[in-house]
Design a protein around this motif. Structure first.
Motif, short mmCIF file in Angstrom:
data_model
loop_
_atom_site.label_atom_id
_atom_site.label_comp_id
_atom_site.label_asym_id
_atom_site.label_seq_id
_atom_site.Cartn_x
_atom_site.Cartn_y
_atom_site.Cartn_z
N VAL A 226 -23.29 28.05 48.64
CA VAL A 226 -21.86 28.16 48.79
C VAL A 226 -21.68 28.83 50.25
O VAL A 226 -22.26 29.83 50.23
N SER A 227 -21.24 28.40 51.19
CA SER A 227 -21.14 29.14 52.43
C SER A 227 -20.23 30.41 52.34
O SER A 227 -19.17 30.36 51.60
N ARG A 228 -20.58 31.27 53.36
CA ARG A 228 -19.71 32.68 53.33
C ARG A 228 -18.47 32.35 53.72
O ARG A 228 -17.49 32.77 53.23
N ASP A 229 -18.09 31.25 54.59
CA ASP A 229 -16.62 30.98 54.76
C ASP A 229 -15.91 30.52 53.61
O ASP A 229 -14.77 30.50 53.49
N HIS A 230 -16.62 29.42 53.10
CA HIS A 230 -15.85 29.05 51.87
C HIS A 230 -15.50 30.05 50.65
O HIS A 230 -14.46 30.31 50.17
N ILE A 231 -16.55 31.11 50.47
CA ILE A 231 -16.35 32.48 49.63
C ILE A 231 -15.31 33.05 50.00
O ILE A 231 -14.39 33.49 49.16
N LEU A 232 -15.15 33.32 51.38
CA LEU A 232 -13.90 33.98 51.96
C LEU A 232 -12.74 33.23 51.56
O LEU A 232 -11.84 34.15 51.22
N THR A 233 -12.73 32.10 52.20
CA THR A 233 -11.58 31.32 51.82
C THR A 233 -11.22 31.27 50.09
O THR A 233 -9.91 31.60 49.72
N GLU A 234 -11.86 31.20 49.22
CA GLU A 234 -11.74 30.99 47.94
C GLU A 234 -11.31 32.16 47.38
O GLU A 234 -10.48 32.26 46.47
N VAL A 235 -11.97 33.27 47.78
CA VAL A 235 -11.88 34.59 47.03
C VAL A 235 -10.49 35.36 47.47
O VAL A 235 -9.81 36.03 46.92
N TRP A 236 -10.83 35.29 49.16
CA TRP A 236 -9.84 36.25 49.74
C TRP A 236 -8.76 35.36 50.41
O TRP A 236 -7.70 36.07 50.63
N GLY A 237 -8.71 34.16 50.35
CA GLY A 237 -7.42 33.30 50.82
C GLY A 237 -7.67 32.84 52.20
O GLY A 237 -8.52 33.40 53.08
N ARG A 238 -7.11 31.69 52.56
CA ARG A 238 -7.43 31.20 53.70
C ARG A 238 -7.09 31.59 55.09
O ARG A 238 -7.74 31.61 55.91
#
Length: 284
Positions: A226-238
């Motif tokens: 799972v990419s860092r970008d995807h984690i950031l989007t899913e956990v902290w919001g787009r």
């Protein structure tokens, strides 16, 4: 929602208070770190603490550390005028879920609060989530506080927040893991969605709201990178405005709690140059 607001400057505290109350939040105010800690003990339960960093006596960092030790499931957001990277990382390492850098708009602050609150309260239904997202969009049109005599206008489109991962239903089967009756089982771990808890070999691992959401994201995708970008989007919001290092800091905190040897992790593997993976069949 009950908010503990720690800010020593009356002008900023009043500005934040007004905007929180406009969004139907109950505000408990403190001017010093000592009074904030006392209020957390006597006026609880507190859902989210907003902590200024620069204070006349004990710093917001120390308050954050003590609150996290006492109330591991409280949401914590740091308010800071500092732009140095080490200050942001330091707050996250001490247990903060997020930070908002001054100057900030009311829309950004409200969006961050509501995004964190949704990570803490997954039982909110879809209709409530949609109303929350719409209110954040409206809030983003309000004024920006820049530490001057009066607030000024802010852009209206920058702070919409995507629904976090806890609102999404898993769609895959896991082999050794699985999703059943709102529980994930990936040996030796059991994660309860309803209780927002994680156990390892039957012993509860105390996680912050953000850590729990990140663990769930990785466990639902066991064996996948799972990419860092995807984690950031899913956990902290787009539309999260922040640094990717927030992901790394939270992963480091989680490893310290679940790994026998955090420097040689058996469960959360680093995918260099990309992100992280919950190892299938991880064994210490």
């Amino acid at each position: 929602m009950r908010i503990l607001l720690l800010e020593d400057e009356e002008s900023i505290r009043g500005f934040v208070r007004i905007n929180l109350k406009r969004n139907d939040m109950e505000v408990i105010e403190a001017e010093t770190g000592e009074s904030a800690l006392a209020l957390a003990d006597t006026e609880g339960p507190i859902d989210i603490a907003l902590l200024d960093v620069m204070l006349p006596t004990i710093s917001g960092f120390e308050v954050c550390e003590q609150l996290r030790a006492r109330y591991p499931r409280m949401g914590i957001i740091m308010l800071t005028a500092k732009s140095q990277e080490e200050d942001k990382i330091h707050g996250l390492e001490l247990g903060a879920d997020d930070y908002v850098q001054k100057p900030f708009s009311p829309g950004e602050l409200i969006a961050r609060i509501k995004s964190l609150y949704r990570r803490m309260k997954p039982q909110l239904d879809d209709q409530e989530q949609e109303v929350g997202a719409a209110s954040e969009s409206i809030a983003a049109s309000e004024e920006v506080y820049r530490g001057e005599a009066a607030p000024i206008a802010a852009p209206t489109s920058a702070f919409n927040v995507q629904r976090p991962i806890e609102e999404q239903q898993p769609t895959m089967n896991y082999g050794s893991g699985g999703f059943h009756h709102q529980e994930l089982h990936v040996q030796p771990f059991r994660l309860s969605v309803a209780e927002r808890k994680l156990w390892k070999q039957g012993k509860e691992i105390i996680l912050t709201p953000t850590e729990w959401t990140l663990v769930r994201l990785l466990m639902e995708r066991v064996g996948e990178s799972v990419s860092r970008d995807h984690i950031l989007t899913e956990v902290w919001g787009r539309y999260y405005v922040g640094d990717l290092k927030v992901v790394d800091v939270n992963i480091r905190r989680i490893r310290q709690k679940i790994e026998k040897n955090p420097s040689d992790p058996a469960f959360i593997e680093t995918v260099w140059g990309y992100g992280y993976r919950w190892k299938r069949g991880g064994d210490e």
